[in-house]
Scaffold this motif. Structure first.
Motif, mmCIF file in Angstrom:
data_model
loop_
_atom_site.group_PDB
_atom_site.id
_atom_site.type_symbol
_atom_site.label_atom_id
_atom_site.label_comp_id
_atom_site.label_asym_id
_atom_site.label_seq_id
_atom_site.Cartn_x
_atom_site.Cartn_y
_atom_site.Cartn_z
ATOM 1 N N THR A 1 0.801 -1.191 -0.025
ATOM 2 C CA THR A 1 -0.043 -0.120 0.051
ATOM 3 C C THR A 1 0.900 1.206 0.141
ATOM 4 O O THR A 1 0.794 2.151 -0.482
ATOM 5 C CB THR A 1 -0.983 0.053 0.982
ATOM 6 O OG1 THR A 1 -1.726 -1.161 1.362
ATOM 7 C CG2 THR A 1 -1.797 1.031 1.224
ATOM 8 N N LEU B 1 2.822 1.580 -3.267
ATOM 9 C CA LEU B 1 1.730 2.244 -4.448
ATOM 10 C C LEU B 1 1.897 3.677 -4.075
ATOM 11 O O LEU B 1 1.862 4.615 -5.433
ATOM 12 C CB LEU B 1 0.472 1.551 -4.527
ATOM 13 C CG LEU B 1 -0.236 2.141 -5.275
ATOM 14 C CD1 LEU B 1 0.195 1.712 -6.966
ATOM 15 C CD2 LEU B 1 -1.847 1.385 -5.364
ATOM 16 N N THR C 1 3.119 6.114 -7.235
ATOM 17 C CA THR C 1 2.240 7.361 -7.813
ATOM 18 C C THR C 1 2.814 8.371 -7.553
ATOM 19 O O THR C 1 2.585 9.422 -8.503
ATOM 20 C CB THR C 1 0.826 7.053 -6.991
ATOM 21 O OG1 THR C 1 0.449 5.877 -7.032
ATOM 22 C CG2 THR C 1 -0.132 7.934 -7.754
ATOM 23 N N MET D 1 -4.556 7.912 -12.473
ATOM 24 C CA MET D 1 -5.553 6.922 -12.628
ATOM 25 C C MET D 1 -4.844 5.383 -13.111
ATOM 26 O O MET D 1 -5.174 4.348 -12.745
ATOM 27 C CB MET D 1 -6.641 7.152 -13.439
ATOM 28 C CG MET D 1 -7.622 8.186 -12.930
ATOM 29 S SD MET D 1 -8.538 7.387 -11.480
ATOM 30 C CE MET D 1 -9.337 6.133 -12.458
ATOM 31 N N SER E 1 -3.564 3.177 -10.550
ATOM 32 C CA SER E 1 -4.734 2.037 -9.953
ATOM 33 C C SER E 1 -5.119 0.872 -10.953
ATOM 34 O O SER E 1 -6.196 0.279 -10.551
ATOM 35 C CB SER E 1 -6.228 2.915 -9.676
ATOM 36 O OG SER E 1 -5.611 3.964 -8.757
ATOM 37 N N GLY F 1 -0.099 -0.555 -12.933
ATOM 38 C CA GLY F 1 0.199 -0.029 -11.314
ATOM 39 C C GLY F 1 0.109 -1.185 -10.325
ATOM 40 O O GLY F 1 0.811 -1.919 -10.144
ATOM 41 N N ILE F 2 -1.137 -1.098 -9.719
ATOM 42 C CA ILE F 2 -1.413 -2.010 -8.671
ATOM 43 C C ILE F 2 -1.671 -3.541 -9.004
ATOM 44 O O ILE F 2 -1.338 -4.408 -8.563
ATOM 45 C CB ILE F 2 -2.923 -1.733 -7.812
ATOM 46 C CG1 ILE F 2 -3.102 -2.333 -6.576
ATOM 47 C CG2 ILE F 2 -4.074 -1.763 -8.584
ATOM 48 C CD1 ILE F 2 -4.012 -1.942 -5.686
#
Length: 337
Positions: free
Chosen positions: A221, A224, A228, A239, A242, A246-247
């Motif tokens: 978490t 990330l 970002t 965006m 997400s 990314g995630i």
């Protein structure tokens, strides 16, 4: 670009390059898989195996391997560059004489060039000055080669400034096992794909030290958040982080034993030196080089990246991994957002 059978070239014949070659072969395309290694090319052509990287996989007989860049790339309608970040500039330069102006160029390399701190699409653009940089496509997302080669359901993203180029790559790759989305945020997709390898090193360290699922969830978490933060500073769309690049990629790389970055972190936690870890793995661990690049980029953009900074100290300054985690936990109290 026609959706019929076309000539494609994949450079080089590592695990991910071989997996992409297999997807293209499944879709009925002519596939040339380039390698510098003559014995590897001979094995692929004679027994349809790439034993060094994907020992359990039987490859399509329609995949042909060659050590000749001209044979692989000349007259190819699409070229997929899957070289390590350290070799990207050399490989991109070597295809220049054989590249048509309408050839689709796709790269699937997750990293930065250490000396220049450039993204891979920037390196390619410099080495292919006659090629429209808006048409360079980046392929990323949660995709272990070991699963793609077995046709496990996989979903990835292709991004280009010119959306039509991304859609051409989508047409070439998409099938019932390999779902492909398009995106126009090249910066975000490249940054997300590169930086998740740093967090995967940290996840391997955490697991190797026995810190449990709570610690790893927090690491992903907050990792990330770091990805970002730097990605937005470099011009990426928030965006994107997400999404799949990314995630999505972060989760798969931090939670799977297929991940060489996770394995490298776990081995470091066991007390092995970085040199011993890299020797035992025998393959490129992009997260190591990316940690160097991200550490410098964070200073350049004046971005706080505490996880990256602690991993840099572990990898390059000899800091004890357990002490690094303790120092992260003891940072000054902050508001989450």
């Amino acid at each position: 670009m026609s959706q019929g059978r076309i000539k494609t070239a994949v450079l080089v014949a590592g695990s991910w390059g071989t997996a992409i070659a297999s997807v293209l072969a499944d879709n009925g395309h002519e596939v040339w898989l380039w390698t510098r290694n003559e014995s590897q090319a001979a094995e692929i052509n004679a027994s349809h195996r790439n034993s060094r990287f994907l020992s359990d996989a039987v490859l399509s007989p329609s995949i042909r391997s060659t050590v000749s860049m001209e044979e692989a790339a000349k007259d190819a309608a699409a070229v997929f560059i899957v070289a390590p970040s350290s070799a990207m500039r050399e490989v991109a330069a070597s295809i220049r004489p054989h590249l048509g102006k309408d050839t689709l160029v796709v790269h699937a390399t997750k990293g930065f060039e250490i000396g220049s701190l450039k993204r891979m699409s920037e390196v390619i653009a410099e080495e292919l000055p006659a090629y429209d940089p808006r048409r360079i496509v980046v392929l990323s997302g949660p995709s272990h080669a070991e699963e793609v080669i077995r046709r496990c359901p996989t979903t990835i993203v292709v991004a280009a400034d010119e959306l039509a180029a991304a859609e051409s790559a989508q047409d070439l790759l998409i099938n019932s096992d390999f779902r492909v989305y398009t995106n126009d945020d090249v910066v975000g997709v490249e940054v997300g794909g590169a930086l998740k390898n740093i967090i995967a090193l940290g996840a391997g360290l955490s697991d190797g030290l026995g810190f449990g699922d709570n610690a790893k969830a927090a690491l992903l978490t907050r990792g990330l958040a770091e990805i970002t933060r730097l990605g937005m500073a470099m011009g990426g769309d928030p965006m994107t982080f997400s999404g799949l690049a990314g995630i999505g990629d972060l989760v798969v790389t931090c939670t799977s034993r297929h991940s060489r970055n996770w394995r490298a972190g776990s081995m470091l936690a066991q007390g092995l030196s970085l040199e011993e870890v890299l020797s035992r793995l025998g393959m490129v661990v992009e997260g190591v080089r990316t940690t160097q690049a991200a550490y410098r980029l964070a200073m350049q953009y004046k971005i706080t990246m505490p996880i990256t900074a602690e991993l840099h100290r572990v990898l390059f300054e000899g800091k004890d991994p357990k002490t690094a985690v303790e120092d992260l936990m003891e940072r000054d109290r902050k508001h989450e957002n």
